[in-house]
Write a protein that holds these residues in place. Structure first.
Motif, short mmCIF file in Angstrom:
data_model
loop_
_atom_site.label_atom_id
_atom_site.label_comp_id
_atom_site.label_asym_id
_atom_site.label_seq_id
_atom_site.Cartn_x
_atom_site.Cartn_y
_atom_site.Cartn_z
N SER A 84 40.93 -44.75 70.31
CA SER A 84 40.78 -43.30 69.47
C SER A 84 41.00 -43.52 68.17
N ARG A 85 41.11 -44.81 67.40
CA ARG A 85 41.39 -45.33 66.06
C ARG A 85 40.21 -45.94 65.43
N THR A 86 39.95 -45.80 64.21
CA THR A 86 39.02 -46.84 63.49
C THR A 86 39.07 -48.02 63.72
N LEU A 87 38.17 -48.92 63.44
CA LEU A 87 38.10 -50.49 63.54
C LEU A 87 39.19 -50.71 62.50
N PRO A 88 39.02 -50.62 61.40
CA PRO A 88 40.03 -51.06 60.08
C PRO A 88 41.58 -50.66 60.55
N THR A 89 41.77 -49.76 61.32
CA THR A 89 43.27 -49.22 61.62
C THR A 89 43.98 -50.22 62.68
N VAL A 90 42.68 -50.45 63.65
CA VAL A 90 43.13 -51.37 64.82
C VAL A 90 43.39 -52.77 64.52
N LEU A 91 42.36 -53.16 63.40
CA LEU A 91 42.30 -54.54 62.99
C LEU A 91 43.58 -54.60 62.10
N GLY A 92 44.31 -54.05 61.43
CA GLY A 92 45.26 -53.83 60.73
C GLY A 92 46.59 -54.09 61.61
N LYS A 93 46.58 -53.89 62.83
CA LYS A 93 47.62 -54.22 63.71
C LYS A 93 47.48 -55.34 64.54
N LEU A 94 46.56 -56.10 64.31
CA LEU A 94 46.09 -57.28 64.94
C LEU A 94 47.27 -58.60 64.21
N ARG A 95 47.74 -59.40 64.95
CA ARG A 95 48.40 -60.36 64.60
C ARG A 95 47.61 -61.85 65.09
N VAL A 96 47.14 -62.50 64.15
CA VAL A 96 46.58 -63.66 64.77
C VAL A 96 47.01 -64.92 64.08
N ASP A 97 46.89 -66.17 64.94
CA ASP A 97 47.38 -67.50 64.64
C ASP A 97 46.07 -68.21 63.72
N GLY A 98 46.43 -69.34 63.17
CA GLY A 98 45.70 -70.33 62.51
C GLY A 98 44.11 -70.37 63.07
N SER A 99 44.13 -70.32 64.34
CA SER A 99 42.70 -70.24 64.95
C SER A 99 41.78 -69.13 64.60
N ALA A 100 42.30 -68.27 64.18
CA ALA A 100 41.51 -67.12 63.81
C ALA A 100 40.42 -67.30 62.58
N GLU A 101 40.83 -68.32 61.74
CA GLU A 101 39.61 -68.64 60.86
C GLU A 101 38.52 -69.37 61.59
N LEU A 102 38.50 -70.00 62.42
CA LEU A 102 37.52 -70.69 63.18
C LEU A 102 36.64 -69.64 63.73
N PHE A 103 37.19 -68.56 64.46
CA PHE A 103 36.54 -67.23 65.04
C PHE A 103 35.73 -66.78 63.88
N LEU A 104 36.33 -66.38 62.75
CA LEU A 104 35.72 -65.74 61.65
C LEU A 104 34.53 -66.49 61.28
N GLN A 105 34.77 -67.83 61.03
CA GLN A 105 33.72 -68.56 60.38
C GLN A 105 32.59 -68.49 61.54
N ALA A 106 32.80 -68.84 62.53
CA ALA A 106 31.58 -68.81 63.68
C ALA A 106 30.84 -67.36 63.48
N ARG A 107 31.52 -66.38 63.42
CA ARG A 107 30.89 -65.14 63.25
C ARG A 107 29.96 -64.91 61.84
N ARG A 108 30.75 -65.44 60.78
CA ARG A 108 30.03 -65.25 59.75
C ARG A 108 28.54 -66.30 59.60
N GLU A 109 28.72 -67.35 60.25
CA GLU A 109 27.69 -68.22 60.47
C GLU A 109 26.61 -67.62 61.57
N GLY A 110 26.94 -66.80 62.28
CA GLY A 110 25.99 -66.13 63.13
C GLY A 110 25.93 -66.94 64.62
N ARG A 111 27.00 -67.84 64.71
CA ARG A 111 26.75 -68.68 65.85
C ARG A 111 27.42 -67.79 67.03
N ALA A 112 26.94 -68.27 68.22
CA ALA A 112 27.44 -67.50 69.64
C ALA A 112 29.07 -67.90 69.83
N LEU A 113 29.70 -67.26 70.47
CA LEU A 113 31.09 -67.52 70.82
C LEU A 113 31.41 -67.00 72.00
#
Length: 127
Positions: A84-113
């Motif tokens: 029931s919340r907006t995506l920015p609100t939900v994402l603001g609650k996420l805690r991620v470790d160092g591997s998040a950057e690998l996930f985000l990089q793959a998304r930016r590059e349009g690679r499948a995950l």
């Protein structure tokens, strides 16, 4: 839509209006009630833990079963908040470790995950 499904939908919508901290408390209380109910769910959890972790004492398995049911109930109440919340609100609650950057990089590059995630929780936030 079946009246039970419609009722559940409205219940989740109503829960979603509550603060996340309150939903966590409600989930804890629901989990404790579930644990004490001796209904099918707690019996199945206790049986599975006895079969899978016989090396644990009965008290250790009991604590693990109780904790598991509490966390399952918390997940259910927290999902109402997530849905029931907006995506920015939900994402603001996420805690991620160092591997998040690998996930985000793959998304930016349009690679499948392929994300291996538990089936309980709000993993759909990754979409």
């Amino acid at each position: 839509m079946d009246w039970r499904a419609r009722g559940l939908w409205w219940l989740l919508r109503g829960f979603g209006l509550l603060p996340l901290a309150m939903l966590r408390v409600m989930g804890t209380l629901l989990g404790l009630l579930w644990w004490r109910s001796n209904s099918r769910g707690p019996r199945v959890v206790r049986t599975n833990l006895a079969l899978c972790l016989p090396e644990l004492s009965a008290a250790e398995r009991g604590q693990l079963a109780r904790d598991s049911l509490i966390e399952t109930a918390r997940s259910a109440t927290e999902l109402a908040w997530v849905w029931s919340r907006t995506l920015p609100t939900v994402l603001g609650k996420l805690r991620v470790d160092g591997s998040a950057e690998l996930f985000l990089q793959a998304r930016r590059e349009g690679r499948a995950l392929i994300v291996a995630a538990p089936h309980l929780g709000a993993w759909e936030v990754l979409n």
